[in-house]
Write a protein that holds these residues in place. Sequence first.
Motif, PDB file in Angstrom:
ATOM      1  N   SER A 143     -19.674  -7.479  32.536  1.00  0.00           N
ATOM      2  CA  SER A 143     -19.187  -8.660  31.824  1.00  0.00           C
ATOM      3  C   SER A 143     -20.315  -9.672  31.646  1.00  0.00           C
ATOM      4  O   SER A 143     -20.878 -10.156  32.628  1.00  0.00           O
ATOM      5  CB  SER A 143     -18.019  -9.299  32.594  1.00  0.00           C
ATOM      6  N   ILE A 144     -20.632 -10.011  30.390  1.00  0.00           N
ATOM      7  CA  ILE A 144     -21.680 -10.993  30.111  1.00  0.00           C
ATOM      8  C   ILE A 144     -21.227 -12.394  30.524  1.00  0.00           C
ATOM      9  O   ILE A 144     -22.022 -13.212  30.991  1.00  0.00           O
ATOM     10  CB  ILE A 144     -22.096 -10.963  28.615  1.00  0.00           C
ATOM     11  N   ALA A 145     -19.919 -12.672  30.362  1.00  0.00           N
ATOM     12  CA  ALA A 145     -19.391 -13.988  30.747  1.00  0.00           C
ATOM     13  C   ALA A 145     -19.503 -14.190  32.253  1.00  0.00           C
ATOM     14  O   ALA A 145     -19.884 -15.269  32.720  1.00  0.00           O
ATOM     15  CB  ALA A 145     -17.934 -14.119  30.299  1.00  0.00           C
ATOM     16  N   LEU A 146     -19.183 -13.160  33.013  1.00  0.00           N
ATOM     17  CA  LEU A 146     -19.250 -13.243  34.475  1.00  0.00           C
ATOM     18  C   LEU A 146     -20.695 -13.350  34.949  1.00  0.00           C
ATOM     19  O   LEU A 146     -20.991 -14.081  35.906  1.00  0.00           O
ATOM     20  CB  LEU A 146     -18.556 -12.024  35.099  1.00  0.00           C
ATOM     21  N   LEU A 147     -21.606 -12.646  34.272  1.00  0.00           N
ATOM     22  CA  LEU A 147     -23.019 -12.721  34.636  1.00  0.00           C
ATOM     23  C   LEU A 147     -23.557 -14.139  34.384  1.00  0.00           C
ATOM     24  O   LEU A 147     -24.274 -14.696  35.220  1.00  0.00           O
ATOM     25  CB  LEU A 147     -23.827 -11.708  33.826  1.00  0.00           C
TER      26      LEU A 147
ATOM     27  N   GLY B 277     -25.295 -11.573  20.937  1.00  0.00           N
ATOM     28  CA  GLY B 277     -25.736 -10.193  20.696  1.00  0.00           C
ATOM     29  C   GLY B 277     -24.690  -9.178  21.110  1.00  0.00           C
ATOM     30  O   GLY B 277     -24.509  -8.142  20.437  1.00  0.00           O
ATOM     31  N   ARG B 278     -23.961  -9.478  22.192  1.00  0.00           N
ATOM     32  CA  ARG B 278     -22.925  -8.569  22.686  1.00  0.00           C
ATOM     33  C   ARG B 278     -21.766  -8.434  21.681  1.00  0.00           C
ATOM     34  O   ARG B 278     -21.084  -7.414  21.646  1.00  0.00           O
ATOM     35  CB  ARG B 278     -22.417  -9.062  24.034  1.00  0.00           C
TER      36      ARG B 278
ATOM     37  N   GLU C 199     -20.268  -3.311  24.645  1.00  0.00           N
ATOM     38  CA  GLU C 199     -20.382  -2.304  25.696  1.00  0.00           C
ATOM     39  C   GLU C 199     -19.020  -2.113  26.356  1.00  0.00           C
ATOM     40  O   GLU C 199     -18.174  -2.998  26.326  1.00  0.00           O
ATOM     41  CB  GLU C 199     -21.412  -2.744  26.752  1.00  0.00           C
ATOM     42  N   GLU C 200     -18.843  -0.932  26.942  1.00  0.00           N
ATOM     43  CA  GLU C 200     -17.575  -0.654  27.618  1.00  0.00           C
ATOM     44  C   GLU C 200     -17.520  -1.447  28.927  1.00  0.00           C
ATOM     45  O   GLU C 200     -18.436  -1.379  29.743  1.00  0.00           O
ATOM     46  CB  GLU C 200     -17.444   0.844  27.913  1.00  0.00           C
ATOM     47  N   LEU C 201     -16.453  -2.198  29.101  1.00  0.00           N
ATOM     48  CA  LEU C 201     -16.303  -3.035  30.284  1.00  0.00           C
ATOM     49  C   LEU C 201     -15.314  -2.406  31.260  1.00  0.00           C
ATOM     50  O   LEU C 201     -14.315  -1.817  30.849  1.00  0.00           O
ATOM     51  CB  LEU C 201     -15.813  -4.431  29.892  1.00  0.00           C
ATOM     52  N   MET C 202     -15.624  -2.531  32.544  1.00  0.00           N
ATOM     53  CA  MET C 202     -14.759  -1.989  33.605  1.00  0.00           C
ATOM     54  C   MET C 202     -14.183  -3.164  34.389  1.00  0.00           C
ATOM     55  O   MET C 202     -14.862  -3.737  35.235  1.00  0.00           O
ATOM     56  CB  MET C 202     -15.568  -1.077  34.531  1.00  0.00           C
ATOM     57  N   VAL C 203     -12.944  -3.527  34.083  1.00  0.00           N
ATOM     58  CA  VAL C 203     -12.323  -4.679  34.738  1.00  0.00           C
ATOM     59  C   VAL C 203     -11.128  -4.225  35.568  1.00  0.00           C
ATOM     60  O   VAL C 203     -10.180  -3.655  35.052  1.00  0.00           O
ATOM     61  CB  VAL C 203     -11.864  -5.727  33.702  1.00  0.00           C
TER      62      VAL C 203
ATOM     63  N   SER D 170     -17.294 -11.677  25.239  1.00  0.00           N
ATOM     64  CA  SER D 170     -18.468 -12.244  24.576  1.00  0.00           C
ATOM     65  C   SER D 170     -18.229 -13.699  24.192  1.00  0.00           C
ATOM     66  O   SER D 170     -19.108 -14.549  24.361  1.00  0.00           O
ATOM     67  CB  SER D 170     -18.808 -11.427  23.314  1.00  0.00           C
ATOM     68  N   PHE D 171     -17.016 -13.975  23.682  1.00  0.00           N
ATOM     69  CA  PHE D 171     -16.697 -15.359  23.320  1.00  0.00           C
ATOM     70  C   PHE D 171     -16.695 -16.267  24.556  1.00  0.00           C
ATOM     71  O   PHE D 171     -17.169 -17.402  24.509  1.00  0.00           O
ATOM     72  CB  PHE D 171     -15.342 -15.426  22.617  1.00  0.00           C
ATOM     73  N   MET D 172     -16.166 -15.749  25.669  1.00  0.00           N
ATOM     74  CA  MET D 172     -16.168 -16.536  26.900  1.00  0.00           C
ATOM     75  C   MET D 172     -17.597 -16.698  27.438  1.00  0.00           C
ATOM     76  O   MET D 172     -17.940 -17.710  28.038  1.00  0.00           O
ATOM     77  CB  MET D 172     -15.272 -15.896  27.962  1.00  0.00           C
ATOM     78  N   GLY D 173     -18.434 -15.681  27.200  1.00  0.00           N
ATOM     79  CA  GLY D 173     -19.844 -15.777  27.579  1.00  0.00           C
ATOM     80  C   GLY D 173     -20.532 -16.906  26.823  1.00  0.00           C
ATOM     81  O   GLY D 173     -21.341 -17.653  27.384  1.00  0.00           O
ATOM     82  N   ILE D 174     -20.190 -17.044  25.542  1.00  0.00           N
ATOM     83  CA  ILE D 174     -20.721 -18.147  24.739  1.00  0.00           C
ATOM     84  C   ILE D 174     -20.246 -19.476  25.317  1.00  0.00           C
ATOM     85  O   ILE D 174     -21.017 -20.441  25.447  1.00  0.00           O
ATOM     86  CB  ILE D 174     -20.276 -17.999  23.266  1.00  0.00           C
TER      87      ILE D 174
END
Length: 201
Positions: free
Chosen positions: A24-28, A91-92, A97-101, A168-172
């Motif tokens: 998760s890009i948002a979590l990172l 970019g995401r 990418e496949e996410l594992m939640v 991705s939107f939450m990462g933004i």
Amino acid sequence: GYLSIFCNLFLFGIKLFLAIISQSIALLADAFHTLMDVATSGIVILGFKLSQKPADAEHPFGHGRAETISSLLIAFLIGLVGIEFLKSSIGRLYNSEELMVDPRMIIIIVATIVIKEIMARVSHEMGELIESDILKGDAVHHRSDMLSSLLVVVGLIGVRLGWPELDSFMGIGVSLFILYTGYELARNAVDELLGKPPTKE
């Protein structure tokens, strides 16, 4: 200050671990937002230590502004982190990418939100008790980290419901929180360096 650093490092480790597992890009981004709070808590400690250092011949007005210069440097670093995560999140959107939640991840992030709210209240109450603007500012940073974690929870739930682009939107959104944190820190530091008028008291 030391308690804040310890707790934030602990929370950073948890979020980073979950971000690597889930991709998760948002979590990172949220993990590094928490790491930024370690730096701001370090400024709190530095500020209190420098305030005890007496004035000398070379620094007749004391050493308090060294803390402000440190704040400005950290604000610059926070800005760089925010810009990088903003670029990665955008970019995401185009290269998903496949996410594992796992539902347990969401529960853990909610627990970190509760911890950050407790830290915010403790910092604010301590700041009120000793009339410290630095501690009150640290409380604001804790609360902004808490709000960015809420965005992460929304993103992870969205992924579970079949909307992976929501991450991705939450990462933004988290990136914008990071940039705002850097802006506020820089603005306050610049105000101090330029010179603010004393209070009536």
